[in-house]
Each structure stands twice: as structure tokens, then as C-alpha cells.
Design an enzyme around this catalytic site. Sequence first.
Site, PDB file in Angstrom:
ATOM      1  N   SER A   1      35.659  39.227  33.003  1.00 20.59           N
ATOM      2  CA  SER A   1      34.209  39.407  33.072  1.00 20.59           C
ATOM      3  C   SER A   1      33.686  39.210  34.492  1.00 20.59           C
ATOM      4  O   SER A   1      34.329  38.562  35.327  1.00 20.59           O
ATOM      5  CB  SER A   1      33.528  38.404  32.140  1.00 20.59           C
ATOM      6  OG  SER A   1      33.786  37.097  32.600  1.00 20.59           O
TER       7      SER A   1
ATOM      8  N   ALA B   1      31.155  37.375  35.358  1.00 19.14           N
ATOM      9  CA  ALA B   1      30.820  35.966  35.612  1.00 19.14           C
ATOM     10  C   ALA B   1      32.055  35.208  36.099  1.00 19.14           C
ATOM     11  O   ALA B   1      32.005  34.468  37.095  1.00 19.14           O
ATOM     12  CB  ALA B   1      30.281  35.330  34.333  1.00 19.14           C
TER      13      ALA B   1
ATOM     14  N   GLU C   1      39.032  43.317  38.807  1.00 20.01           N
ATOM     15  CA  GLU C   1      38.639  44.394  37.893  1.00 20.01           C
ATOM     16  C   GLU C   1      37.727  43.770  36.854  1.00 20.01           C
ATOM     17  O   GLU C   1      38.184  43.012  36.005  1.00 20.01           O
ATOM     18  CB  GLU C   1      39.910  45.007  37.290  1.00 20.01           C
ATOM     19  CG  GLU C   1      39.690  46.413  36.811  1.00 20.01           C
ATOM     20  CD  GLU C   1      39.275  46.443  35.363  1.00 20.01           C
ATOM     21  OE1 GLU C   1      38.079  46.154  35.096  1.00 20.01           O
ATOM     22  OE2 GLU C   1      40.117  46.737  34.518  1.00 20.01           O
TER      23      GLU C   1
ATOM     24  N   CYS D   1      38.089  48.194  29.213  1.00 18.86           N
ATOM     25  CA  CYS D   1      37.169  48.145  30.360  1.00 18.86           C
ATOM     26  C   CYS D   1      36.623  49.525  30.689  1.00 18.86           C
ATOM     27  O   CYS D   1      35.427  49.679  30.933  1.00 18.86           O
ATOM     28  CB  CYS D   1      37.844  47.497  31.557  1.00 18.86           C
ATOM     29  SG  CYS D   1      39.520  48.058  31.843  1.00 18.86           S
TER      30      CYS D   1
HETATM   31  P1  NDP Z   1      36.736  35.994  30.907  1.00 19.87           P
HETATM   32  O1  NDP Z   1      36.375  36.676  32.169  1.00 19.87           O
HETATM   33  O2  NDP Z   1      36.202  34.614  30.693  1.00 19.87           O
HETATM   34  O3  NDP Z   1      38.317  35.895  30.751  1.00 19.87           O
HETATM   35  C1  NDP Z   1      39.270  36.647  31.473  1.00 19.87           C
HETATM   36  C2  NDP Z   1      40.395  35.731  31.972  1.00 19.87           C
HETATM   37  O4  NDP Z   1      39.900  34.799  32.930  1.00 19.87           O
HETATM   38  C3  NDP Z   1      41.009  34.879  30.861  1.00 19.87           C
HETATM   39  O5  NDP Z   1      42.404  34.697  31.106  1.00 19.87           O
HETATM   40  C4  NDP Z   1      40.261  33.582  31.040  1.00 19.87           C
HETATM   41  O6  NDP Z   1      40.918  32.488  30.479  1.00 19.87           O
HETATM   42  C5  NDP Z   1      40.235  33.467  32.547  1.00 19.87           C
HETATM   43  N1  NDP Z   1      39.245  32.536  33.073  1.00 19.87           N
HETATM   44  C6  NDP Z   1      38.101  32.088  32.493  1.00 19.87           C
HETATM   45  N2  NDP Z   1      37.432  31.271  33.346  1.00 19.87           N
HETATM   46  C7  NDP Z   1      38.174  31.192  34.490  1.00 19.87           C
HETATM   47  C8  NDP Z   1      38.023  30.519  35.754  1.00 19.87           C
HETATM   48  N3  NDP Z   1      36.961  29.776  36.026  1.00 19.87           N
HETATM   49  N4  NDP Z   1      38.974  30.697  36.677  1.00 19.87           N
HETATM   50  C9  NDP Z   1      40.053  31.489  36.450  1.00 19.87           C
HETATM   51  N5  NDP Z   1      40.258  32.126  35.273  1.00 19.87           N
HETATM   52  C10 NDP Z   1      39.339  31.993  34.317  1.00 19.87           C
HETATM   53  O7  NDP Z   1      36.323  36.942  29.712  1.00 19.87           O
HETATM   54  P2  NDP Z   1      35.970  36.550  28.212  1.00 19.87           P
HETATM   55  O8  NDP Z   1      37.225  36.430  27.471  1.00 19.87           O
HETATM   56  O9  NDP Z   1      35.036  35.378  28.159  1.00 19.87           O
HETATM   57  O10 NDP Z   1      35.159  37.860  27.739  1.00 19.87           O
HETATM   58  C11 NDP Z   1      33.778  37.964  28.077  1.00 19.87           C
HETATM   59  C12 NDP Z   1      33.388  39.384  28.352  1.00 19.87           C
HETATM   60  O11 NDP Z   1      34.108  39.858  29.494  1.00 19.87           O
HETATM   61  C13 NDP Z   1      33.734  40.374  27.256  1.00 19.87           C
HETATM   62  O12 NDP Z   1      32.743  40.385  26.281  1.00 19.87           O
HETATM   63  C14 NDP Z   1      33.819  41.652  28.023  1.00 19.87           C
HETATM   64  O13 NDP Z   1      32.513  42.172  28.167  1.00 19.87           O
HETATM   65  C15 NDP Z   1      34.352  41.235  29.384  1.00 19.87           C
HETATM   66  N6  NDP Z   1      35.815  41.447  29.505  1.00 19.87           N
HETATM   67  C16 NDP Z   1      36.236  42.458  30.292  1.00 19.87           C
HETATM   68  C17 NDP Z   1      37.583  42.744  30.382  1.00 19.87           C
HETATM   69  C18 NDP Z   1      38.064  43.863  31.210  1.00 19.87           C
HETATM   70  O14 NDP Z   1      39.035  44.514  30.846  1.00 19.87           O
HETATM   71  N7  NDP Z   1      37.500  44.078  32.365  1.00 19.87           N
HETATM   72  C19 NDP Z   1      38.579  41.990  29.640  1.00 19.87           C
HETATM   73  C20 NDP Z   1      38.048  40.879  28.889  1.00 19.87           C
HETATM   74  C21 NDP Z   1      36.707  40.649  28.833  1.00 19.87           C
HETATM   75  P3  NDP Z   1      40.624  32.102  28.952  1.00 19.87           P
HETATM   76  O15 NDP Z   1      40.514  33.341  28.131  1.00 19.87           O
HETATM   77  O16 NDP Z   1      41.856  31.383  28.623  1.00 19.87           O
HETATM   78  O17 NDP Z   1      39.371  31.325  28.975  1.00 19.87           O
END
Ligand code: NDP
Length: 469
Positions: A222, A224, A243, A277
Site C-alpha cells: 500500500s 501508506a 510498487e 495491483c
Molecule cells: P501493506 O502495505 O500494509 O502490506 C504489504 C507488505 O508490507 C506486507 O508484507 C506487510 O506486512 C508489510 N508491512 C506493513 N507495514 C510495514 C512497515 N512499516 N515496514 C515494512 N513492511 C511493512 O498492505 P495491506 O496488507 O495492509 O493492504 C492494504 C491495501 O494495500 C489493500 O487494500 C490494497 O489496496 C493495497 N495493496 C496493494 C498491493 C499491490 O499489489 N500493490 C498488495 C497488497 C495490498 P504484514 O502484511 O505482515 O503486515
Amino acid sequence: MQTYRNIVDGTLVESASSYEIFNPANGQSLGLAPESNEQGVDKAVQSAVLAQKKWAQRSDHERRDITRKIAQILQDNSEYLAELITREQGKPLSGPGSRFEMQACVGWTQVPASLELPPEVVYEDNERKDTLHRVPLGVVAAIAPWNWPLMIAIWQIIPAIRMGNAVVLKPSEYTPIATLEMVRLINQALPAGVLNTVTGDGSIGSKLTRHPDINKIMFTGSEATGRRIIEASARNLSPITLELGGNDAAVVMPGTNIKKIANDLFWGAFLNMGQTCACIKRLYVHEDDYETVMTELSAIASQIKIGDGMDESVLIGPLQNKMQFEKVRELVADAKTGGCDVREFGEVPTQGYFLPITLVGDIKDGQRLVDKEQFGPALPIIRYRELEDAIGSANGLEAGLGASLWSDNPADASELAIQLEAGTVWINQHGAIHPMVPFGGNKASGYGVEFGIEGLKAVTQCRVVSIKK
Ligand code: NDP
């Protein structure tokens, strides 16, 4: 109950704690996933630091051979891993599902194995000769998401390893099991320590990306979290490939033969239940074509079976997790409240994170289902009168990962394509990524590209050797 383990320095390691993983289709337990702690992150990074030095000294030829062996391992285990993906992530075995994901893993390993980045003489005259070498960066932290857990991990791992880096991978806390199994199998071909894992929630990802011995971060997820990772990278000045997902628009140009493109439009939007994505997340159609688009997409949607993806006849599975399920449900409810034409298709099982295939008409820019990345099986279909307004709408959001134009005249569409603010603009297809073609976002969808030669460059640094003649 099976307990899965992290792999560090070529060995499966015990973890102090673990947590249970459940099948999103039926809530059944799939086993225990390990939970790393700070020492676990340190050990994984230290193992990578030590292994990388020797790995970088291997010849390019050797690293290519090993990458080819990894492709073979993925091929040989593809059915086993595809079943694990379906049980853990939810995408069906059939159609563009988990078998498709495994074939992508194989392809995205074979291609880097076939590519080279030899030294390049960038300047030469009577007085000097300058040669550019691409050398590894060191240790790469790979942070993978839950939507295409193995394929995206492969995108991050393989180019890095191929170019002489070592990797510490953190799968998403939602989907660690299939990834851990894949990494265990891949390790059979690799020297110990070249590919390690840590698991847990975002706090472990944060510890990993902030670790002083990390030299590069590959992240998909994401926006954020992407911003937090940029802050984390400041500590080591680590370059990042980011990405961050998108909110891709597809614009059907006026007068296009809708019947001909309907199936590709449908799967461009509903691939992996919309949890992709680069999926169509906003569909712009000319007002004269709107009814035909609704009719054609409805006809396809009504034929599709929703259910547990282990059933070979199922093409749409559950959403992967409760957070995502609630998010999409709430966005559709908001559209209903806003008076949109919400049409739902499919018999939805009562158990599991299932949602119907949802087409949402009578909706406009500014409504949340259009403006937010819904990441689920709900497609807003927006009427336009003037093509330039549709292009303006497509460019109107901060996201810029992919976009597509659909037309019976691809030459006209190609002229317009460059006006769309996205990393890739597809014509008469959407999300059609290829391991030789660079892929990455514009605007808030991130920076850096993956795949092909450009993707290999992204996991190296330049070293110039400059000789006075
Ligand atoms: P996140 O961005 O939170 O998760 C993606 C990865 O980042 C996971 O492995 C997560 O770990 C990890 N992560 C989370 N916080 C941190 C941090 N502070 N530092 C380093 N790594 C971290 O996505 P979400 O799973 O919360 O999904 C939220 C939204 O993001 C979805 O609704 C979608 O809109 C979007 N998304 C987009 C994707 C894409 O392909 N571009 C893929 C997934 C989500 P963990 O899951 O273990 O918390």
C-alpha cells in the site's frame, strides 16, 4: 497441525512464537506460521551479509545456472505450491488462478536466467577508456504482499539473486505458508544464506527495512506502508523499488465492438477477485455504449462460479482476508447508499470471505468506489460523453500504475496512449505484464521498475573503471 518454519542460513529455524493461518474460503486451519522477533531479523540479515560476499564472487555463468535450476524446482513443485496458494490465498486453481501464478513464477525465473548485464564501454578516445560494470548492492530486503504472494516474491528475489545479492524476504503475515514452502524448495539449489526469510506483521517488516545492513529494499503493497518504507530507507540511504498499487482506469473509445472485448475487460477487472495491483478499477465507457457494456459484462458475470478454489470448476474465490473483505463490502454499501445501480452476480457461499461479482453503474468520479483503490470484485462503470473528459478522469487521481484504451482502431488508441499518466498503458488488454517488459508506477504508484534488463539494473549499482591511456 503442521508447523512451518523460517529458513536462515540454509536451515529451518525454530521461532519463539507462532500463529495460526486459516483458509479464507472455509475458515479451516492450515497450520502454524512462525513469528520472527528482533534477534531473528538480525540473524537472517547477518546470514545474508556473510553469504552475499561469496555469492558475488561466483561467476555470472554459475549464477545463471543456479537460477535455471530454481526455475526447474518451481516447475517440478508447481502443483504442490499452487494447491497451497489456493488454500492460503484463496485464488482458484483453475483459470487465471494459482496454477497460472506458478507458471508466472517459472517464467519470471527463466527470463532473468537468460539475461546478462556485461560490462559496457561507455566512453573511449585516445586518452581514456571508461567501462561501466554493474555490481551487486549487497543484501536486499524484500517485502511481499498477500495478493500474488509467490509471484511477487519471485519478482523481488530472482533478479536480486541472479545479480549476486543475498535476500531476506518477509512475506505478508496473511500468506506466509506457501511462500515459506517455496523458499525452502528454492534453497535446495542455493548456497546457504543467499535466500532467508523472516515472518510476522508490519513491525517485523519495519525492523528489516531499518536494519543497518540492508542495502536495497524491494516493496509491493500500500501507499501508506510505502511512505513508511521511504523513511526507513533514509537510515542506510538504501535505494528502493516501490510498487504501490493503483486505481487503473480503462477507457473504451466510442463505437468499439463491445462483444469482442467484453471477456478481456471482465478478466482485466476481476482477475484474482480484483485483488491485483494492475487491474481495471474504473471503467469509462461512452454513453452510447454504456447499456451494451452493462449487458455484455452481466452475461459473463452470470456464468461464473464462485466458491472454494480447490473445486476445478470455480473461477472466483474468496477475498484473502477480513480487512479486505470489510473494505470492499463497505465501498459497495456506500455506492448503494449513493443511489448507484449495483448489480450482483453469483451464488455466494455463506462461509468464508466471499463477495458476489459486482457491477456498479450510474456512478461518477468523486464517489468512493471510483476514487479509492477497491481491490475487490466490484467494478464501477462510468459514462462519458467526450473522450477528452474520460482521459481527464483517468488522469484525475494520484495513482498511476496502469491504464488501458480499448478500440477497434489500435493506431488511434496508440496516439492517445501517451497522454495517460501511468507506468504502462495497454491497448485492447489490461494487466498484460511480461517478464521482458519493464513494469512500474508513475505518480503515487511508486518508483523504479521491475522485469527485463531494467529490472536487473535496479538490483545493481554502477561501478565505473576509468583508464588513462
Ligand atoms: P501493506 O502495505 O500494509 O502490506 C504489504 C507488505 O508490507 C506486507 O508484507 C506487510 O506486512 C508489510 N508491512 C506493513 N507495514 C510495514 C512497515 N512499516 N515496514 C515494512 N513492511 C511493512 O498492505 P495491506 O496488507 O495492509 O493492504 C492494504 C491495501 O494495500 C489493500 O487494500 C490494497 O489496496 C493495497 N495493496 C496493494 C498491493 C499491490 O499489489 N500493490 C498488495 C497488497 C495490498 P504484514 O502484511 O505482515 O503486515
